[in-house]
Design a protein around this motif. Structure first.
Motif, PDB file in Angstrom:
ATOM      1  N   ARG A   8     -36.888  11.533  18.465  1.00  0.00           N
ATOM      2  CA  ARG A   8     -36.857  10.301  19.240  1.00  0.00           C
ATOM      3  C   ARG A   8     -36.432  10.566  20.688  1.00  0.00           C
ATOM      4  O   ARG A   8     -36.968   9.980  21.644  1.00  0.00           O
ATOM      5  CB  ARG A   8     -35.888   9.316  18.590  1.00  0.00           C
ATOM      6  CG  ARG A   8     -36.328   8.874  17.201  1.00  0.00           C
ATOM      7  CD  ARG A   8     -35.369   7.893  16.620  1.00  0.00           C
ATOM      8  NE  ARG A   8     -35.362   6.661  17.401  1.00  0.00           N
ATOM      9  CZ  ARG A   8     -34.506   5.648  17.202  1.00  0.00           C
ATOM     10  NH1 ARG A   8     -33.600   5.757  16.238  1.00  0.00           N
ATOM     11  NH2 ARG A   8     -34.546   4.569  17.959  1.00  0.00           N
ATOM     12  N   VAL A   9     -35.460  11.493  20.864  1.00  0.00           N
ATOM     13  CA  VAL A   9     -35.022  11.869  22.224  1.00  0.00           C
ATOM     14  C   VAL A   9     -36.176  12.497  22.990  1.00  0.00           C
ATOM     15  O   VAL A   9     -36.389  12.246  24.181  1.00  0.00           O
ATOM     16  CB  VAL A   9     -33.814  12.821  22.150  1.00  0.00           C
ATOM     17  CG1 VAL A   9     -33.514  13.402  23.535  1.00  0.00           C
ATOM     18  CG2 VAL A   9     -32.598  12.080  21.614  1.00  0.00           C
ATOM     19  N   LYS A  10     -36.955  13.351  22.344  1.00  0.00           N
ATOM     20  CA  LYS A  10     -38.097  14.008  22.980  1.00  0.00           C
ATOM     21  C   LYS A  10     -39.101  12.978  23.487  1.00  0.00           C
ATOM     22  O   LYS A  10     -39.660  13.091  24.583  1.00  0.00           O
ATOM     23  CB  LYS A  10     -38.773  14.948  21.984  1.00  0.00           C
ATOM     24  CG  LYS A  10     -39.944  15.750  22.590  1.00  0.00           C
ATOM     25  CD  LYS A  10     -39.432  16.768  23.594  1.00  0.00           C
ATOM     26  CE  LYS A  10     -40.538  17.730  24.012  1.00  0.00           C
ATOM     27  NZ  LYS A  10     -41.723  17.093  24.537  1.00  0.00           N
ATOM     28  N   GLN A  11     -39.303  11.952  22.671  1.00  0.00           N
ATOM     29  CA  GLN A  11     -40.227  10.899  23.084  1.00  0.00           C
ATOM     30  C   GLN A  11     -39.722  10.200  24.358  1.00  0.00           C
ATOM     31  O   GLN A  11     -40.494   9.902  25.288  1.00  0.00           O
ATOM     32  CB  GLN A  11     -40.400   9.887  21.951  1.00  0.00           C
ATOM     33  CG  GLN A  11     -41.134  10.436  20.748  1.00  0.00           C
ATOM     34  CD  GLN A  11     -41.202   9.421  19.622  1.00  0.00           C
ATOM     35  OE1 GLN A  11     -40.741   8.286  19.766  1.00  0.00           O
ATOM     36  NE2 GLN A  11     -41.781   9.842  18.501  1.00  0.00           N
ATOM     37  N   LEU A  12     -38.420   9.953  24.399  1.00  0.00           N
ATOM     38  CA  LEU A  12     -37.840   9.305  25.586  1.00  0.00           C
ATOM     39  C   LEU A  12     -37.927  10.212  26.826  1.00  0.00           C
ATOM     40  O   LEU A  12     -38.211   9.756  27.942  1.00  0.00           O
ATOM     41  CB  LEU A  12     -36.389   8.922  25.311  1.00  0.00           C
ATOM     42  CG  LEU A  12     -36.177   7.772  24.285  1.00  0.00           C
ATOM     43  CD1 LEU A  12     -34.694   7.628  23.962  1.00  0.00           C
ATOM     44  CD2 LEU A  12     -36.750   6.470  24.818  1.00  0.00           C
ATOM     45  N   GLU A  13     -37.674  11.490  26.571  1.00  0.00           N
ATOM     46  CA  GLU A  13     -37.736  12.434  27.686  1.00  0.00           C
ATOM     47  C   GLU A  13     -39.149  12.494  28.273  1.00  0.00           C
ATOM     48  O   GLU A  13     -39.363  12.521  29.498  1.00  0.00           O
ATOM     49  CB  GLU A  13     -37.293  13.824  27.236  1.00  0.00           C
ATOM     50  CG  GLU A  13     -35.800  13.928  26.994  1.00  0.00           C
ATOM     51  CD  GLU A  13     -35.402  15.291  26.460  1.00  0.00           C
ATOM     52  OE1 GLU A  13     -36.307  16.052  26.001  1.00  0.00           O
ATOM     53  OE2 GLU A  13     -34.192  15.610  26.464  1.00  0.00           O
ATOM     54  N   ASP A  14     -40.133  12.539  27.365  1.00  0.00           N
ATOM     55  CA  ASP A  14     -41.517  12.578  27.844  1.00  0.00           C
ATOM     56  C   ASP A  14     -41.853  11.317  28.645  1.00  0.00           C
ATOM     57  O   ASP A  14     -42.550  11.357  29.675  1.00  0.00           O
ATOM     58  CB  ASP A  14     -42.485  12.714  26.676  1.00  0.00           C
ATOM     59  CG  ASP A  14     -42.369  14.073  25.992  1.00  0.00           C
ATOM     60  OD1 ASP A  14     -41.819  14.991  26.621  1.00  0.00           O
ATOM     61  OD2 ASP A  14     -42.832  14.200  24.823  1.00  0.00           O
ATOM     62  N   LEU A  15     -41.340  10.211  28.177  1.00  0.00           N
ATOM     63  CA  LEU A  15     -41.590   8.948  28.859  1.00  0.00           C
ATOM     64  C   LEU A  15     -40.982   8.953  30.265  1.00  0.00           C
ATOM     65  O   LEU A  15     -41.609   8.554  31.252  1.00  0.00           O
ATOM     66  CB  LEU A  15     -41.025   7.797  28.023  1.00  0.00           C
ATOM     67  CG  LEU A  15     -41.136   6.396  28.636  1.00  0.00           C
ATOM     68  CD1 LEU A  15     -42.612   6.025  28.796  1.00  0.00           C
ATOM     69  CD2 LEU A  15     -40.415   5.381  27.746  1.00  0.00           C
TER      70      LEU A  15
END
Length: 565
Positions: free
Chosen positions: A265-272
């Motif tokens: 979930r953190v990775k998704q936020l970082e990509d965003l």
């Protein structure tokens, strides 16, 4: 009834009207007092009516009670209309009941007896009752009945002597039965007393053993070391440790899974945010957006610095999650060898001993292992032979045996007390016969009577027995039968009975039942069996159990009168 005038001449002939002695023909000694006067005769039940004595036995009924015709059949069908009452007698209250029991045959040389008036002068010689032939004095139809009392009396006395001897033996046997019944009753009473004492002692013993078992179990719980697997304490502890480690591994696996989910979930936020930084317009004069971009740059710089550390932690977690066989940790398999426990390790020296000693060592090892388990040195596994200490096992077994014995004693006492309340007949005499049976053959069956138990019908050609009833109670019945010369019969009078009921059911009928009617006899025997109605039977039985001095003598004399010798 014959006309009076036809017998006027007979009345004047003493040889026909009177016997050789002073009593008129047909008069028994018991009634002689009514015929003493030679002038007039007073009717027995109607003494106010008098007739000339010459009218006695004139073949005409002058008395309402027929007492003026003791030696003829004139009054055999008594009626208020038949007597010719004297003048004035019709106003009297008359008793027309037959005054005499019948025509009395003196039977000299034998025993006198009565016969019915109806068969006097009927042309038949009734020797079984009137052996002197006096009942056929008129020789009706030319029949002559010679006096046979001498030979009949002789034969009767011979049989009567044997019958009286048998009756004496029967009375003696009854006394013996009563003594035996009393002895058995006393045995039951003594047994009840003995059982009462024994039960009290057994109750105390059970209570003591219950306390002993509780104490033994208490000590056993504090001493015994129980385990869930085979082997000793080391193996048990290793099993517990392995289980605990596995639990931690399972927890760690779950935490790792949760962590990986969060990282995703953190990775998704970082990509965003990365796309946001790249694509936003720097010339857009929005201080909030500019501040967010600067914060993201700071976050990205810190995160990149922690990457090497995370890889090390990940490696450690994966190492911990590996099976023990792939790590340098504890190898629990070494402690789970089912052929080895603490004592096995201790006794590895057996391999170095001579073969001749190995069997002895194995036996001693087994005994020693049980000793160690019993005393809590090593664990008692779930499938071990040693479930509890010998002290507890012994206490439990002793208590179980004592309780079983107490139940047996109580049941025995209850049965004996119930036995004491049962009706065993007069003087409890049938207590002496209980458990014995008598039988007789009759046609296709053998009938069996078991005293105080049941009656049976047994087919002679094979097949199962039929229960004709189970004993229920005693009773009484009045019988009126001729007693045979051998005495094997019920005779006349009141007889004791035994009622057997609830036997095998009849097809389309009631359950079978049997009434056993008893009379005095030297031996226990069934005289007669017959079916009174469907599935309702009667047995006529002889037994010494019902003999009494007065009753036995009367039964013997029921069908005979006084000796006229």
């Amino acid at each position: 009834m014959k006309h009076k005038s036809a017998f006027v001449l007979l009345a004047a002939v003493p040889s026909i009207v009177f016997a050789a002695d002073s009593r008129p023909r047909g008069v028994a000694p018991d009634f002689a007092k009514f015929y003493k006067s030679k002038d007039t005769f007073k009717c027995i039940y109607n003494p106010s009516i008098e007739v000339p004595f010459g009218k006695v036995n004139d073949d005409y009924c002058d008395c309402p009670d027929g007492s003026d015709e003791p030696g003829t059949s004139a009054c055999s069908a008594l009626s208020h209309l038949s007597p010719s009452y004297p003048i004035g007698a019709s106003t009297l209250k008359l008793n027309s009941t037959q005054a005499l029991p019948g025509f009395y045959c003196k039977n000299k040389g034998h025993q006198g007896s009565y016969i019915p008036f109806e068969i006097v002068n009927d042309g038949v010689c009734d020797y079984e009752l009137c052996c002197d032939g006096s009942d056929e004095f008129d020789h009706a139809g030319g029949v002559s009945c010679p006096d046979k009392c001498k030979e009949i009396g002789k034969e009767w006395r011979k049989k009567d002597e044997a019958r009286q001897k048998s009756m004496t033996s029967a009375l003696k046997r009854r006394k013996e039965l009563v003594v035996e019944a009393q002895r058995r009753r006393k045995e039951v009473e003594e047994r009840i007393t003995s059982l009462g004492t024994e039960i009290k002692g057994q109750e105390m013993k059970v209570k003591s053993l219950e306390e002993a078992l509780a104490e033994a179990e208490k000590k056993d719980r504090g001493r015994m070391f129980h385990g869930s697997g085979k082997g000793g304490k080391t193996r048990v502890l290793s099993g517990l440790a392995k289980a605990r480690i596995q639990q931690l591994r399972d927890t760690l696996t779950e935490v790792k899974t949760q962590r990986d989910d969060l990282k995703s979930r953190v990775k998704q936020l970082e990509d965003l945010l990365t796309r946001f930084k790249t694509e936003y317009n720097p010339n857009f004069n929005d201080e909030g957006v500019k501040q967010a971009v600067r914060a993201w740059d700071d976050y990205a710089a810190v995160d990149r610095g922690a990457t090497a550390q995370d890889e090390g932690v990940e490696a450690d977690i994966l190492e911990i999650l590996k099976p023990d066989s792939e790590t340098e940790g504890i190898n629990f398999a070494e402690f789970e060898n089912e052929d080895e426990d603490d004592v096995d390790m201790l006794y590895q020296l057996e391999a170095y001993l001579p073969a001749s000693l190995k069997e002895w060592i194995a036996e001693k090892y087994s005994e020693f292992k049980k000793f160690l388990q019993t005393n809590g040195v090593i664990a008692v596994s779930s499938d071990s032979e040693v479930k509890e200490s010998p002290a507890v096992t012994t206490a439990r077994t002793s208590l179980s045996d004592a309780e079983k014995r107490l139940r047996e004693l109580t049941s025995d006492r209850d049965n004996h007390e119930a036995e004491m309340t049962k009706d065993y007949g007069p003087d409890s005499v049938f207590r002496a016969l209980k458990g014995t049976c008598v039988s007789t053959d009759s046609g296709e069956y053998t009938y069996e009577l078991c005293w105080m138990d049941k009656t049976k019908q047994k087919p002679k050609k094979g097949g199962g027995d039929t229960n004709m009833g189970n004993f229920v109670s005693f009773g009484k019945i009045t019988v009126d039968e001729s007693l045979p010369a051998d005495g094997r019969g019920l005779g006349k009078g009141e007889r004791l009975t035994m009622k057997y009921e609830n036997g095998q059911g009849c097809w389309n009928g009631p359950s079978r039942s049997t009434t056993v009617v008893m009379a005095c006899a030297e031996k226990d025997e069934i005289w007669k069996v017959f079916e009174e109605e469907k599935c309702v039977y009667r047995m006529d039985v002889g037994t010494a159990a019902v003999c009494e001095i007065v009753g036995a003598r009367k039964q013997s004399e029921d069908t005979v009168g006084k000796d006229e010798l």
